[in-house]
Design an enzyme around this catalytic site. Structure first.
Site, PDB file in Angstrom:
ATOM      1  N   TYR A 145     -27.505  47.753   3.207  1.00  0.00           N
ATOM      2  CA  TYR A 145     -27.989  48.210   4.511  1.00  0.00           C
ATOM      3  C   TYR A 145     -28.024  47.013   5.464  1.00  0.00           C
ATOM      4  O   TYR A 145     -28.464  45.923   5.092  1.00  0.00           O
ATOM      5  CB  TYR A 145     -29.403  48.806   4.403  1.00  0.00           C
ATOM      6  N   GLU A 200     -26.315  49.491  13.604  1.00  0.00           N
ATOM      7  CA  GLU A 200     -26.654  49.742  12.200  1.00  0.00           C
ATOM      8  C   GLU A 200     -25.374  50.008  11.409  1.00  0.00           C
ATOM      9  O   GLU A 200     -24.542  50.803  11.835  1.00  0.00           O
ATOM     10  CB  GLU A 200     -27.595  50.952  12.091  1.00  0.00           C
TER      11      GLU A 200
END
Ligand code: ADP
Ligand code: MG
Length: 391
Positions: free
Chosen positions: A109, A197
């Site tokens: 992530y 992101e």
């Protein structure tokens, strides 16, 4: 302002982030053609909507043949995809992204956000990606690594390497991670992003880093500096009520009730919504006409509220400081005439030129319900609903 995954990937790739090869399709046939064009044995078909959580909602699928790509794309087009991040209505799928399937060894992530406490860009990363950041923060908080970037220095190489090591990367992956981090940071800074992101950023079978998903959102107030980003706006992904309001410079948030609200100031709008609920009603929206509202602006606010077909009564609540009650009253009267208003309207005015305002309402001969206090106005609006009369 949000953009689609494929657009974010193109932007980030331009700054140096490795992404899979892919192509955009506006029809199932085109999706099949994209697969053939890309070549290979397996493709991932991905619904392009302004929301994450598509995988869990059936919006991302691994396909093993061109036929499967076409068929699956066919099930997506025109459908409203409901994810954990959308409301119950979901978001319409009008574009599909087809890309080569990656051989995933590990999902990481990586997120860049504005940290309001330090007033700096913060990098958040985890070696356990794939799931959403909210779930990560709950289920695996120890895996999260955070790093704040000093804007005067920018992202330093040693910081980027430190983060790569903290994620357990070794050898050539460290250098790749440093490239990805610099690329995301530059994209964030240069384009006035609010969020970047990559989830998941994967390590492939050959040990390389690739961004399989990408999400970017931008500071609306800075869009005038970046026309190429502003051009990526996709109104099909916006609440049509909010989109129209934004076009007219009104702060509008659509809600689920039936009492339309026209108010000046966000604080008063909140208080009014509370009072409506306390009186047993549900607001249909939050609309702040702001200070110095001309009659035309008030009229536009009525038009905006009326685009919501659930609205059965309109409550105007103005505490005029910079605003003037007579202007607001003129706006209400004008709205009646121009918009052809048939719904009950409750008006509560207070502050500058309140007497003049009330007089305009009284002399208009229109069936406007006047109220003196906020509580009375909310009760009157709740009572004026047709459903209240039927009950
Ligand atoms: P969302 O975050 O909206 O669910 P993602 O793009 O992250 O959508 O896709 C969900 C999951 O699908 C990823 O975590 C990954 O496991 C898998 N996936 C996405 N793209 C690919 C790809 N090109 N190759 C292989 N798997 C993929
Ligand atoms: Mg994702």
């Amino acid at each position: 302002m949000d953009i689609h995954e494929y657009q974010a990937k193109e932007i980030l790739a331009g700054f140096g982030v490795p992404v899979p090869r892919g192509g955009l399709a506006y029809s199932p046939e085109q999706a099949g053609y994209r697969a053939r064009e890309l070549g290979g044995q397996a493709w991932v078909v991905k619904a392009q909507i302004h929301s994450g959580g598509r995988g869990a909602a059936g919006g991302v699928k691994l396909c093993k043949s061109e036929d499967e790509v076409r068929t699956y794309a066919g099930t997506l087009f025109g459908k409203n995809l409901v994810t954990k991040q959308t409301d119950a209505a979901g978001k319409g799928v009008y574009r599909v992204w087809v890309e080569g399937a990656s051989d995933i060894r590990q999902e990481l992530y990586l997120g860049f956000v504005m940290d309001r406490t330090s007033e700096r860009i913060m990098i958040v990363a985890s070696a356990h990606g794939g799931m959403e950041i909210e779930d990560l923060a709950q289920g695996d908080p120890d895996s999260l690594r955070r790093m704040v970037v000093d804007p005067a220095v920018g992202l330093a190489d040693y910081q980027a390497r430190e983060l790569a090591f903290a994620l357990g990367l070794t050898g050539g992956q460290v250098a790749q991670m440093v490239t990805v981090l610099h690329a995301c940071y530059r994209a964030y800074r240069d384009l006035d992003a609010m969020m970047v992101e990559i989830n998941p950023l994967v390590i492939t079978g050959t040990g390389d880093l690739v961004a399989l998903d990408a999400k970017m959102s931008f500071d609306t107030n800075a869009l005038y500096k970046h026309p190429q980003i502003a051009a990526l706006r996709d109104p099909s992904q916006e609440d049509p009520r909010e989109a129209t309001a934004a076009d007219n410079g009104l702060a509008y948030v659509g809600l689920d009730g039936d009492i339309g609200c026209i108010i000046n100031g966000a604080g008063l709008a909140m208080a009014t919504m509370d009072m409506i609920k306390l009186s047993g009603g549900e607001p249909a929206n939050f609309l702040d006409i702001g200070g110095g509202a001309s009659p035309e602006r008030v009229c536009q606010a009525f038009r905006t509220v009326l685009t919501d077909k659930n609205v059965s009564v309109i409550l105007v609540n103005i505490f005029a400081g910079i605003n003037r009650c007579d202007w607001i009253a003129n706006g209400v009267v004008q709205a009646y005439r121009e918009v052809g208003l048939t719904l009950p309207v409750v008006v509560r005015l207070a502050g500058t030129n309140v007497k003049e305002g009330q007089e305009i309402i009284r002399n208009s001969g229109l069936p406007i319900l006047a109220a003196d206090t906020l509580a009375e106005a909310a009760q009157a609006a709740v009572a004026a609903r047709p459903t209240a009369a039927a009950a």
